[in-house]
Structure formats: C-alpha cells, structure tokens
Design a protein around this motif. Sequence first.
Motif, PDB file in Angstrom:
ATOM      1  N   SER A  74     -19.229  37.347  -3.312  1.00 15.23           N
ATOM      2  CA  SER A  74     -19.840  37.245  -4.634  1.00 15.23           C
ATOM      3  C   SER A  74     -21.046  36.329  -4.504  1.00 15.23           C
ATOM      4  O   SER A  74     -21.308  35.778  -3.438  1.00 15.23           O
ATOM      5  CB  SER A  74     -18.839  36.720  -5.665  1.00 15.23           C
ATOM      6  OG  SER A  74     -18.390  35.439  -5.308  1.00 15.23           O
ATOM      7  N   ASP A 119     -21.142  39.653  -9.234  1.00 15.83           N
ATOM      8  CA  ASP A 119     -20.268  40.401  -8.337  1.00 15.83           C
ATOM      9  C   ASP A 119     -21.127  41.312  -7.467  1.00 15.83           C
ATOM     10  O   ASP A 119     -22.157  41.826  -7.921  1.00 15.83           O
ATOM     11  CB  ASP A 119     -19.272  41.246  -9.131  1.00 15.83           C
ATOM     12  CG  ASP A 119     -18.258  40.397  -9.884  1.00 15.83           C
ATOM     13  OD1 ASP A 119     -17.862  39.334  -9.350  1.00 15.83           O
ATOM     14  OD2 ASP A 119     -17.869  40.790 -10.992  1.00 15.83           O
ATOM     15  N   ALA A 125     -21.187  38.539 -13.814  1.00 18.26           N
ATOM     16  CA  ALA A 125     -19.787  38.148 -14.002  1.00 18.26           C
ATOM     17  C   ALA A 125     -19.665  37.087 -15.091  1.00 18.26           C
ATOM     18  O   ALA A 125     -18.953  37.274 -16.076  1.00 18.26           O
ATOM     19  CB  ALA A 125     -19.177  37.655 -12.698  1.00 18.26           C
TER      20      ALA A 125
END
Length: 94
Positions: free
Chosen positions: A49, A32, A18
């Motif tokens: 996450s 993620d 991410a």
Amino acid sequence: MMKYGDEHAEHRFTLSFAERESRGQWLDIFLDIHKEADEMFPEDLVDPSVLVICNSQGDIVQIVLHDEGCDCEFQFTYAEKAQIEKFVQEHVNV
C-alpha cells in the motif's frame, strides 16, 4: 517497486483512495495498490500500500511504500512515484 539497493524494476498498478488522517501540520493519505493483469510484484512484498505525506499547503513531502501496513525494505521507482503524485493531484482533495 524494488528493494533498496536492487536493480531498477518498474511495476504496473492502479491506485484507489483508502483514507486520510491529519497529524498537526501533516496530512497522511493512504492508498491501496492493485496490480494490473499479468503483473507480478516482488515475491517478498505481501500486501503493498502507499502512504503519501503532505504538508499543510497540500504539497507532497514523501511517498512511502508500505507492506502489511508498515514501512518496508522496498521503495518506489521515480516513474512509480510520478504515477502516485498524479493520482493524488487528480483524485484526492488535499
């Protein structure tokens, strides 16, 4: 992924990078999580996450499970942490 103190439960997921952020001597890597087909995450886990904290040498210091972008009462199992470590080593230029 399991709540602190609950029974051990393994979950199948894939990861994607991410973002990354430097904080002085620390490098924060945000990943993620995508659950695999037919996988069910714990129902109290809304939007999981991963935060991976590395030192200036690129060594992983801590792996934190986030829910909705914040620390939560869940943690990864040893096997899940190993999967995350492998992903970071193979896919993120630390």
